[in-house]
Design an enzyme around this catalytic site. Structure first.
Site, PDB file in Angstrom:
ATOM      1  N   ASP A 132      41.528  35.085  49.195  1.00 10.46           N
ATOM      2  CA  ASP A 132      42.605  36.047  49.427  1.00 10.46           C
ATOM      3  C   ASP A 132      43.146  36.526  48.083  1.00 10.46           C
ATOM      4  O   ASP A 132      43.069  35.804  47.084  1.00 10.46           O
ATOM      5  CB  ASP A 132      43.771  35.381  50.166  1.00 10.46           C
ATOM      6  CG  ASP A 132      43.489  35.127  51.640  1.00 10.46           C
ATOM      7  OD1 ASP A 132      42.484  35.619  52.172  1.00 10.46           O
ATOM      8  OD2 ASP A 132      44.303  34.416  52.266  1.00 10.46           O
ATOM      9  N   ARG A 183      36.648  41.976  50.456  1.00 11.02           N
ATOM     10  CA  ARG A 183      37.554  42.378  51.532  1.00 11.02           C
ATOM     11  C   ARG A 183      38.465  43.431  50.900  1.00 11.02           C
ATOM     12  O   ARG A 183      39.115  43.169  49.889  1.00 11.02           O
ATOM     13  CB  ARG A 183      38.407  41.223  52.047  1.00 11.02           C
ATOM     14  CG  ARG A 183      39.475  41.731  53.038  1.00 11.02           C
ATOM     15  CD  ARG A 183      40.603  40.737  53.229  1.00 11.02           C
ATOM     16  NE  ARG A 183      40.102  39.512  53.835  1.00 11.02           N
ATOM     17  CZ  ARG A 183      40.643  38.323  53.602  1.00 11.02           C
ATOM     18  NH1 ARG A 183      41.664  38.197  52.786  1.00 11.02           N
ATOM     19  NH2 ARG A 183      40.150  37.253  54.171  1.00 11.02           N
TER      20      ARG A 183
END
Ligand SMILES: Cc1cc2nc3c(=O)[nH]c(=O)nc-3n(C[C@H](O)[C@H](O)[C@H](O)COP(=O)(O)OP(=O)(O)OC[C@H]3O[C@@H](n4cnc5c(N)ncnc54)[C@H](O)[C@@H]3O)c2cc1C
Length: 311
Positions: A132, A183
């Site tokens: 992340d 991502r």
């Protein structure tokens, strides 16, 4: 009288405690809209449910900004247990990890060792780890850790936030290095105008541009992969149209959405043959995650108020 019982009865008259407990209970109930549960078993059940509806998932054991090495090691251990459980359950689900939970603020090598253990176990099990992206004080270090991990492993990718001015150059550099497994998202933190776009249309346009860099022939020739993490139909339709025009199969990239958000859109994309991965957070430390979800959409406060009146 049982001392515990008498203590509780005494506390039952304590107004401040009552308010606190009601608030916590309510926010917990509210949090369940966005958080799969507090235990791994609850998270696994949510993942299996998603799998049965044609979606894949990524598991996030909630937690960030740990302040002691032992906490970081325990957090990594939790991920190892999650990877084993996913394997045993034959779940189609990878994991997402925050580096501040692995000790990024404490010690670089501690952080590397922790995340390395997770990526290594994932490799053994044929699984994948997504890093992340957190607030801007951690951007450079997160990318540096990603580069270091990629020297040893290929089953790890990184999240990039389109609101940061630097992200386009980061994406171009990582694609040029042949490690562009992304991502792509807008970004969830409150960043200053000196380093981030703050107007919504510009952030959206910047995200579309990152999608284009990955899906364009030059990007794909260097092995770039785009997991497009957005609930915004403008972004989703941009990617679909670009892919269609360039004859890119719907399986060559993926859409990602958060657990509990725009469920009808998630299902519609699956029906249309797209890969959809749902980000499934679980664990006791749900408060910062929950607050970011509230911050993204003030209308969520209405759900909170509804919970207040017992809906
Ligand atoms: C799978 C996934 C992983 C992510 N990982 C990261 C990360 O690593 N780092 C990071 O900084 N950010 C991350 N994000 C968050 C992201 O950066 C955005 O903050 C978030 O997705 C909202 O942006 P959006 O693109 O959905 O567009 P928006 O324009 O914010 O939303 C589009 C529409 O989606 C719906 N929607 C969006 N958010 C909510 C919400 N909270 N509640 C209810 N409805 C909502 C609304 O209908 C809204 O109109 C991730 C997002 C996803 C989907």
């Amino acid at each position: 009288m049982d001392p515990m019982r008498s203590a509780l009865i005494a506390l039952s008259h304590n107004r401040a405690l009552q308010e606190l407990i009601v608030r916590v209970a309510l926010s917990r109930r509210m949090a369940r809209r966005f958080v799969a549960g507090e235990t791994l078993a609850e998270a696994l059940a949510a993942v299996k449910g998603l799998n049965s509806r044609g979606m894949v998932a990524t598991l996030d054991h909630l937690g960030e900004n740990v302040t002691a090495a032992a906490e970081a090691i325990a957090a990594a251990d939790e991920y190892l247990a999650a990877l084993d459980a996913l394997y045993l359950a034959q779940a189609n689900c990878n994991v997402s990890v925050k580096l501040t939970q692995m000790g990024l603020d404490l010690d670089d090598d501690l952080c590397h060792d922790n995340v390395r253990r997770i990526v290594h176990r994932a490799a053994e099990l044929g699984n994948f780890v997504r890093i992340d992206m957190e607030g801007s004080p951690h951007t450079a270090a997160t990318i540096a850790h990603y580069r270091r991990l990629r020297r040893e492993f290929s089953n790890v990718g990184i999240a990039i936030q389109s609101y940061l001015h630097r992200s386009r150059a980061d994406v171009e550099a990582l694609i040029a290095e042949g490690i562009g497994h992304f991502r792509l998202c807008k970004g969830a933190y409150d960043e200053p105008a000196a380093i981030a776009y703050r107007e919504r249309p510009i952030v959206t346009q910047a995200l579309n541009e990152l999608v284009r860099l990955c899906l364009a022939p030059a990007g794909r020739a260097r092995g770039a992969y785009a997991a497009i993490a957005s609930h915004d139909e403008e972004v989703i339709n941009y990617a679909r149209t670009f892919a269609y025009q360039h004859d890119i199969a719907p399986t060559a990239y993926e859409f990602q959405m958060l657990y509990g958000i725009r469920r009808e859109l998630q299902a519609e994309l699956v029906r249309r043959g797209y890969q959809v991965r749902i980000y499934v957070p679980y664990g006791g430390h749900w408060y910062p995650y929950f607050m970011r979800r509230l911050a993204e959409r003030p209308a969520n406060l209405l759900f909170f108020l509804r919970a207040l009146v017992g809906d």
